[in-house]
Design a protein around this motif. Structure first.
Motif, mmCIF file in Angstrom:
data_model
loop_
_atom_site.group_PDB
_atom_site.id
_atom_site.type_symbol
_atom_site.label_atom_id
_atom_site.label_comp_id
_atom_site.label_asym_id
_atom_site.label_seq_id
_atom_site.Cartn_x
_atom_site.Cartn_y
_atom_site.Cartn_z
ATOM 1 N N UNK A 86 0.771 -1.142 -0.002
ATOM 2 C CA UNK A 86 0.094 0.152 -0.097
ATOM 3 C C UNK A 86 0.897 1.123 0.185
ATOM 4 N N UNK A 87 1.933 1.255 0.785
ATOM 5 C CA UNK A 87 2.638 2.382 0.818
ATOM 6 C C UNK A 87 3.445 2.610 -0.404
ATOM 7 N N UNK A 88 3.978 1.765 -1.313
ATOM 8 C CA UNK A 88 4.629 1.859 -2.558
ATOM 9 C C UNK A 88 3.638 2.458 -3.615
ATOM 10 N N UNK A 89 2.396 1.932 -3.405
ATOM 11 C CA UNK A 89 1.458 2.588 -4.332
ATOM 12 C C UNK A 89 1.124 4.098 -4.217
ATOM 13 N N UNK A 90 1.014 4.453 -3.133
ATOM 14 C CA UNK A 90 0.744 5.893 -2.676
ATOM 15 C C UNK A 90 2.157 6.530 -3.097
ATOM 16 N N UNK A 91 3.225 6.179 -2.472
ATOM 17 C CA UNK A 91 4.629 6.952 -2.927
ATOM 18 C C UNK A 91 4.755 6.918 -4.320
ATOM 19 N N UNK A 92 4.491 5.849 -5.034
ATOM 20 C CA UNK A 92 4.951 6.062 -6.630
ATOM 21 C C UNK A 92 3.933 6.763 -7.124
ATOM 22 N N UNK A 93 2.799 7.122 -6.762
ATOM 23 C CA UNK A 93 1.614 8.032 -7.386
ATOM 24 C C UNK A 93 2.299 9.520 -7.109
ATOM 25 N N UNK A 94 2.776 9.591 -6.084
ATOM 26 C CA UNK A 94 3.156 11.008 -5.484
ATOM 27 C C UNK A 94 4.796 11.207 -5.826
#
Length: 397
Positions: free
Chosen positions: A291-299
């Motif tokens: 979940x963290x990777x998805x958010x940080x990738x999008x940001x």
């Protein structure tokens, strides 16, 4: 023979040496693209063969043109059924690429906790490495440590304290979610974890190096730690490993006092969560990671170990953007712990189910790819999976 990825739970049981070579090269090329910086010139990295240790060594060598010594515990190939560990090949290929650029890249394979290894490294520094080092990176992650002063062997245990913790985890082999329950650590397990993952051995390394006259004026040493968000605290920061990291902070204070005469510095660097051989087997953590990777990738904030450590070296350890907290720890994990990041991560974790965790909603595919990359599979670039076992047997680190 051809090699393919084999998993047992969240542990790799195979390696692609060609992919390891390409992955080391990819990390080197990343650092080179960022340009040169003025940093360490003579570095010793403990735990140098993978993840944060390897990334530290690569940025030191190819960003700051440093000669390096790496210490790691790895296994070489024996036959077609046992090709050795990824770290074995990482060491070999790092040395190959570094020496092509005129850099010293000495590999020591063995137990970094032992007195024998410490003496070997010190002798090499004095006899063949110019006599002094200006940086020591402590990046060891091990299941056991033998205290050479007492002969007692301690084992680490990543467990909560005072409570049983249950949560969803990911089985990479079966590609499924499962409920994992972790029993609380015993007093013996807490003590063992502190002995293995704390700062005592770090202190001993610095003491012996200093006594031998192997530390340069202005010497720096850094140990990598992790705190994480509230959602991980029960089984990590507030668990047995958290106690070990608190002890490491006390060690850092004592090291700083010991380094005053050299105008030296000891630092705890609280890193962000990344995919490592250790992180994928920490209880419950993989669910948070995808979940963290998805958010940080999008940001546009996501970092692999080489991206994270290169940023730390050039902007914090040897730059002007140092971000310290109230305890004097470096906090490059501030990107991960931003309130807006964590709010989105918590929302994603609430939506995650057994039916959707492999969809585009979550970054499972990125997490899996990064794990495969650690073992030389699914690497971007030339990753032929056809290997010559006889040739591998001839390679020496």
């Amino acid at each position: 023979m051809k090699v393919e990825m084999k998993l047992k739970g969240n542990m790799a049981r195979s390696v692609n040496p060609n992919g390891c070579k390409q992955e080391v090269l990819n990390q080197i090329n990343y650092v080179k693209k960022q340009g040169d910086y003025e940093g360490t010139k003579k570095a010793l990295v403990l735990g140098a063969s993978s993840s944060y240790g390897l990334a530290s060594r690569i940025t030191a060598a190819f960003g700051s043109h440093a000669d390096t010594i790496g210490v790691s515990f790895e296994r070489g190939p024996k036959d077609e059924t046992m090709l050795g560990t990824a770290g074995w090949y990482n060491n070999i290929f790092f040395k190959e690429f570094a020496e092509k650029e005129g850099l010293i890249a000495k590999n020591f394979i063995g137990d970094a906790f032992s007195l024998e290894m410490k003496e070997q490294v010190i002798d090499y520094i004095k006899q063949e490495f110019g006599g002094e080092i200006d940086l020591l990176v402590y990046s060891l992650a091990a299941p056991k440590r033998t205290d050479y002063k007492t002969g007692i062997t301690y084992s680490s245990a990543l467990k909560p304290i005072g409570q049983e913790v249950s949560g969803e985890n990911i089985n990479l082999e079966k590609e499924e979610l499962f409920i994992q329950t972790v029993e609380p650590a015993t007093e013996e397990e807490i003590e063992g974890t502190v002995k293995v993952m704390g700062g005592e051995d770090w202190e001993w390394w610095v003491e012996l190096l200093k006594e031998a006259g192997c530390l340069a004026e202005g010497f720096k040493t850094v140990l990598y730690s992790y705190i994480g968000p509230d959602v991980t605290h029960a089984f990590y920061h507030d668990g047995s490993l958290g106690v070990a990291k608190e002890q490491a902070e006390e060690s850092s204070k004592r090291i700083n006092k010991n380094l005053k005469s050299l105008n030296g510095e000891s630092l705890i660097c609280v890193s962000k969560a990344v995919t490592t051989k250790a992180s994928v087997v920490i209880p419950i953590l993989p669910k948070y990671l995808i979940c963290l990777y998805k958010v940080m990738q999008e940001m546009n904030l996501h970092e692999t170990p080489i991206m994270h450590k290169d940023r730390i070296f050039r902007t914090m350890l040897y730059g002007t953007e140092s971000n310290y907290d109230e305890k004097g720890r470096l906090r490059p994990d501030s990107w991960e712990l931003r309130a807006d990041v964590q709010e989105k991560v918590n929302n994603l974790m609430a939506q995650l189910t057994a039916d959707n965790f492999k969809t585009d909603l979550i970054a499972y595919d990125l997490f899996k790819k990064e794990f495969f990359n650690l073992n030389g599979f699914d690497v971007d670039g030339n990753t032929n999976n056809d290997v010559d076992v006889a040739e591998l047997m001839r390679m020496k680190p």
